[in-house]
Motif scaffolding. Structure first.
Motif, mmCIF file in Angstrom:
data_model
loop_
_atom_site.group_PDB
_atom_site.id
_atom_site.type_symbol
_atom_site.label_atom_id
_atom_site.label_comp_id
_atom_site.label_asym_id
_atom_site.label_seq_id
_atom_site.Cartn_x
_atom_site.Cartn_y
_atom_site.Cartn_z
ATOM 1 N N LYS A 18 -11.086 -1.602 -9.691
ATOM 2 C CA LYS A 18 -10.219 -1.733 -8.735
ATOM 3 C C LYS A 18 -10.230 -2.815 -7.580
ATOM 4 C CE LYS A 18 -6.725 1.129 -7.183
ATOM 5 N NZ LYS A 18 -5.476 0.593 -7.714
ATOM 6 N N THR A 56 -0.781 -7.567 -14.777
ATOM 7 C CA THR A 56 0.396 -7.297 -13.853
ATOM 8 C C THR A 56 0.777 -8.357 -13.101
ATOM 9 O OG1 THR A 56 -0.233 -5.102 -13.833
ATOM 10 C CG2 THR A 56 1.485 -5.589 -12.404
ATOM 11 N N GLY A 91 1.413 -6.015 -0.165
ATOM 12 C CA GLY A 91 0.291 -5.349 -0.917
ATOM 13 C C GLY A 91 -0.811 -6.004 -0.907
ATOM 14 N N THR A 125 -3.549 -6.656 0.160
ATOM 15 C CA THR A 125 -4.980 -6.195 0.120
ATOM 16 C C THR A 125 -5.499 -5.661 -1.104
ATOM 17 O OG1 THR A 125 -4.393 -4.127 1.487
ATOM 18 C CG2 THR A 125 -5.185 -6.053 2.815
ATOM 19 N N GLY A 126 -4.329 -5.245 -1.894
ATOM 20 C CA GLY A 126 -4.690 -4.651 -3.194
ATOM 21 C C GLY A 126 -5.187 -5.637 -4.401
ATOM 22 N N VAL A 127 -5.475 -4.837 -5.333
ATOM 23 C CA VAL A 127 -6.096 -5.722 -6.506
ATOM 24 C C VAL A 127 -4.841 -6.601 -7.170
ATOM 25 C CG1 VAL A 127 -6.004 -3.757 -8.355
ATOM 26 C CG2 VAL A 127 -7.546 -5.592 -8.553
ATOM 27 N N VAL A 128 -3.649 -5.838 -7.345
ATOM 28 C CA VAL A 128 -2.505 -6.699 -7.886
ATOM 29 C C VAL A 128 -2.182 -7.912 -6.911
ATOM 30 C CG1 VAL A 128 -0.204 -6.467 -8.831
ATOM 31 C CG2 VAL A 128 -1.851 -4.634 -9.314
ATOM 32 N N HIS A 171 -0.713 -4.855 5.790
ATOM 33 C CA HIS A 171 0.161 -3.726 6.239
ATOM 34 C C HIS A 171 -0.497 -3.223 7.559
ATOM 35 C CE1 HIS A 171 -1.925 -0.117 4.846
ATOM 36 N NE2 HIS A 171 -2.419 -1.089 3.882
ATOM 37 N N ARG A 181 -7.825 -8.041 7.446
ATOM 38 C CA ARG A 181 -8.162 -8.045 6.261
ATOM 39 C C ARG A 181 -7.872 -9.079 5.523
ATOM 40 N NH1 ARG A 181 -6.443 -2.702 4.607
ATOM 41 N NH2 ARG A 181 -7.573 -2.678 2.701
ATOM 42 N N ALA A 202 3.610 -5.926 -4.252
ATOM 43 C CA ALA A 202 2.412 -5.291 -4.860
ATOM 44 C C ALA A 202 1.927 -4.207 -4.195
ATOM 45 C CB ALA A 202 1.466 -6.017 -5.349
ATOM 46 N N ALA A 203 2.887 -3.383 -3.571
ATOM 47 C CA ALA A 203 2.114 -2.190 -2.533
ATOM 48 C C ALA A 203 1.809 -1.031 -3.374
ATOM 49 C CB ALA A 203 2.968 -2.069 -1.376
ATOM 50 N N LYS A 204 1.305 0.026 -2.723
ATOM 51 C CA LYS A 204 1.054 1.322 -3.478
ATOM 52 C C LYS A 204 2.089 1.880 -4.038
ATOM 53 C CE LYS A 204 -1.431 5.427 -1.996
ATOM 54 N NZ LYS A 204 -2.003 6.331 -0.741
ATOM 55 N N ALA A 205 1.866 2.628 -5.214
ATOM 56 C CA ALA A 205 2.891 3.262 -5.941
ATOM 57 C C ALA A 205 3.611 4.144 -4.865
ATOM 58 C CB ALA A 205 2.318 4.035 -7.018
ATOM 59 N N VAL A 251 6.372 -4.455 -8.373
ATOM 60 C CA VAL A 251 5.803 -3.781 -9.337
ATOM 61 C C VAL A 251 5.669 -2.521 -9.476
ATOM 62 C CG1 VAL A 251 4.659 -5.725 -10.326
ATOM 63 C CG2 VAL A 251 3.488 -4.520 -8.351
HETATM 64 N N1 LIG Z 1 4.975 -2.622 -13.383
HETATM 65 C C1 LIG Z 1 3.727 -2.474 -13.949
HETATM 66 O O1 LIG Z 1 3.377 -2.757 -15.113
HETATM 67 C C2 LIG Z 1 2.409 -2.093 -13.208
HETATM 68 C C3 LIG Z 1 1.160 -2.164 -13.537
HETATM 69 C C4 LIG Z 1 -0.115 -1.903 -12.709
HETATM 70 C C5 LIG Z 1 0.160 -1.601 -11.367
HETATM 71 N N2 LIG Z 1 1.552 -1.642 -11.039
HETATM 72 C C6 LIG Z 1 1.670 -1.007 -9.480
HETATM 73 O O2 LIG Z 1 1.180 -2.065 -8.879
HETATM 74 C C7 LIG Z 1 0.975 -1.804 -7.330
HETATM 75 C C8 LIG Z 1 -0.215 -2.286 -6.854
HETATM 76 O O3 LIG Z 1 -1.198 -1.869 -7.651
HETATM 77 P P1 LIG Z 1 -3.009 -1.741 -6.998
HETATM 78 O O4 LIG Z 1 -3.762 -0.980 -8.034
HETATM 79 O O5 LIG Z 1 -3.120 -3.163 -6.494
HETATM 80 O O6 LIG Z 1 -2.485 -0.682 -5.841
HETATM 81 P P2 LIG Z 1 -3.135 -0.078 -4.493
HETATM 82 O O7 LIG Z 1 -4.610 -0.408 -4.633
HETATM 83 O O8 LIG Z 1 -2.855 1.412 -4.315
HETATM 84 O O9 LIG Z 1 -2.473 -0.812 -3.231
HETATM 85 C C9 LIG Z 1 -1.703 -1.782 -3.206
HETATM 86 C C10 LIG Z 1 -1.580 -2.345 -1.627
HETATM 87 O O10 LIG Z 1 -0.699 -1.416 -1.080
HETATM 88 C C11 LIG Z 1 -1.222 -1.355 0.168
HETATM 89 N N3 LIG Z 1 -0.535 -0.110 0.959
HETATM 90 C C12 LIG Z 1 -1.158 1.235 0.954
HETATM 91 N N4 LIG Z 1 -0.382 1.914 1.733
HETATM 92 C C13 LIG Z 1 0.583 1.288 2.265
HETATM 93 C C14 LIG Z 1 1.863 1.239 3.182
HETATM 94 N N5 LIG Z 1 1.703 2.362 3.573
HETATM 95 N N6 LIG Z 1 2.645 0.182 3.297
HETATM 96 C C15 LIG Z 1 2.454 -0.955 2.716
HETATM 97 N N7 LIG Z 1 1.386 -1.127 1.972
HETATM 98 C C16 LIG Z 1 0.504 -0.147 1.856
HETATM 99 C C17 LIG Z 1 -2.646 -1.176 0.076
HETATM 100 O O11 LIG Z 1 -3.203 -1.360 1.177
HETATM 101 P P3 LIG Z 1 -4.963 -0.638 1.363
HETATM 102 O O12 LIG Z 1 -5.599 -1.906 1.013
HETATM 103 O O13 LIG Z 1 -5.007 -0.500 2.724
HETATM 104 O O14 LIG Z 1 -4.940 0.412 0.496
HETATM 105 C C18 LIG Z 1 -2.835 -2.505 -1.053
HETATM 106 O O15 LIG Z 1 -2.629 -3.618 -0.242
HETATM 107 C C19 LIG Z 1 1.367 -0.196 -7.640
HETATM 108 O O16 LIG Z 1 2.372 0.289 -6.960
HETATM 109 C C20 LIG Z 1 1.096 0.116 -9.075
HETATM 110 O O17 LIG Z 1 1.597 1.217 -9.308
HETATM 111 C C21 LIG Z 1 2.628 -1.730 -11.595
#
Ligand SMILES: NC(=O)c1ccc[n+]([C@@H]2O[C@H](COP(=O)([O-])OP(=O)(O)OC[C@H]3O[C@@H](n4cnc5c(N)ncnc54)[C@H](OP(=O)(O)O)[C@@H]3O)[C@@H](O)[C@H]2O)c1
Length: 298
Positions: free
Chosen positions: A69, A103, A132, A134-137, A157, A162, A202-205, A227
């Motif tokens: 992750k 993704t 988003g 700071t997330g992996v996507v 955010h 960071r 690409a923020a949290k689901a 996403v």
């Molecule tokens: N469509 C597709 O095929 C597909 C495939 C894979 C993933 N996804 C989606 O891609 C997205 C990103 O995945 P991920 O693994 O990188 O997710 P993640 O690790 O949960 O986090 C993504 C980002 O969202 C931020 N975040 C958390 N709370 C927030 C808030 N209240 N306001 C704004 N940003 C906030 C996180 O910040 P922090 O660093 O502070 O936690 C991080 O920068 C998710 O929605 C996932 O479901 C979609």
């Protein structure tokens, strides 16, 4: 007798992703073995254990998958796995932590296609803002777009600290510039959107990151993509299946998570199939994912 295709799946987390296990088997692997809580220092030993148990010509039938992750850690594990090969003992490696490489590749490829077909422009010199970040996507999305010449802004955010470190990491690893901004208030997010031609979320689901109001007066905004498939939408008013459709009350068109997911799915599946069908051992990271996603998105 045909050799079995074996995939060793490494993750630093407590669990291997069931999504990736299913996909590897559906793509054709005969045997998949998860290894959990794997540290970076353990990668060399695991890879060398795998390469020496089969003759060199079976290297192509043996694969390592790197999950997790954390994009930076996955890239380090990927580099360690490649370095662990002892020619002629070599096996294939594919990194896709949390599905992020495929993704991000799919989101940027879909965006590129729409920029070309609707606005007759490329990613080069396009102002792209990643929410988003700071997330992996988000990390991977920023790197792919920046390497294509886009002017990429990383929105933090929780402030700028960071994302500043992430921009420095991207510069160190890939020698491309990205610009951190503070997205810790609605007004700051609005400013970031108003400075953009493309917004990639690409923020949290299940989190709404941008409201219709924040998008509505953005004069230069051409495309908004998201996403997150879990309601509420990351970008208000952007439909899950949007595929270049106008976003109501804005000047922009949208790309929704299902349109991106369709390309993502085919990209990850396709890279597993390419590993299985390869004549020599291969190593696939997000750049290979982007190459394939571009072909699929065409
Ligand atoms: N469509 C597709 O095929 C597909 C495939 C894979 C993933 N996804 C989606 O891609 C997205 C990103 O995945 P991920 O693994 O990188 O997710 P993640 O690790 O949960 O986090 C993504 C980002 O969202 C931020 N975040 C958390 N709370 C927030 C808030 N209240 N306001 C704004 N940003 C906030 C996180 O910040 P922090 O660093 O502070 O936690 C991080 O920068 C998710 O929605 C996932 O479901 C979609």
């Amino acid at each position: 007798m045909a050799r079995k295709h074996i995939l060793h799946m490494l993750t630093p987390l407590r669990h291997m992703s069931p999504f990736d296990v299913n996909m590897a088997v559906d793509a054709g692997y005969d045997v998949v073995v998860p290894y959990v809580e794997v540290g970076l220092a353990e990668v060399t030993g695991l890879v060398q254990d795998a390469i020496f148990s089969r003759p060199p010509d079976a290297g192509v039938n043996t694969g390592i998958f790197i999950a997790g992750k954390d994009a930076a850690l996955a890239l380090d594990m990927f580099a360690a796995a490649k370095k662990a090969m002892v020619p002629p003992f070599k096996i294939s490696v594919f990194a896709d932590p949390a599905g992020s490489f495929t993704t991000a590749a799919a989101m940027v490829a879909k965006t590129e296609k729409l920029l070309r077909s609707k606005f007759e422009r490329t990613l080069d010199n396009t102002r792209i803002t990643v929410f988003g970040a700071t997330g992996v996507v988000g990390y991977c999305t920023a790197v792919i777009a920046a390497r294509e010449g886009a002017e990429v802004t990383l929105v933090g955010h929780d402030g700028v600290e960071r994302v500043t470190k992430i921009a420095a990491d991207i510069k160190r690893r890939f020698d491309v510039d990205t610009w951190p901004v503070d997205g810790s208030s609605d007004d700051r997010k609005k400013d970031a959107v108003h400075a953009s031609q493309v917004v990639l979320s690409a923020a949290k689901a299940g989190i709404q990151v941008l409201s219709r109001d924040q998008l509505s007066q953005a004069q230069d905004l051409l495309i908004a993509a998201d996403v997150n498939a879990v309601p509420p939408a990351g970008i208000e008013g952007l439909g899950v299946s949007a595929n270049g459709d106008p976003i109501e009350a804005t000047r922009a068109v949208g790309i929704g998570p299902l349109a991106i997911g369709n390309v993502k799915y085919k990209t990850e599946f396709g890279l597993f199939q390419k590993m299985i069908g390869a004549e020599k051992p291969v190593a696939y990271d997000f750049q290979d994912a982007f190459t394939l996603a571009r072909e699929i998105a065409k």
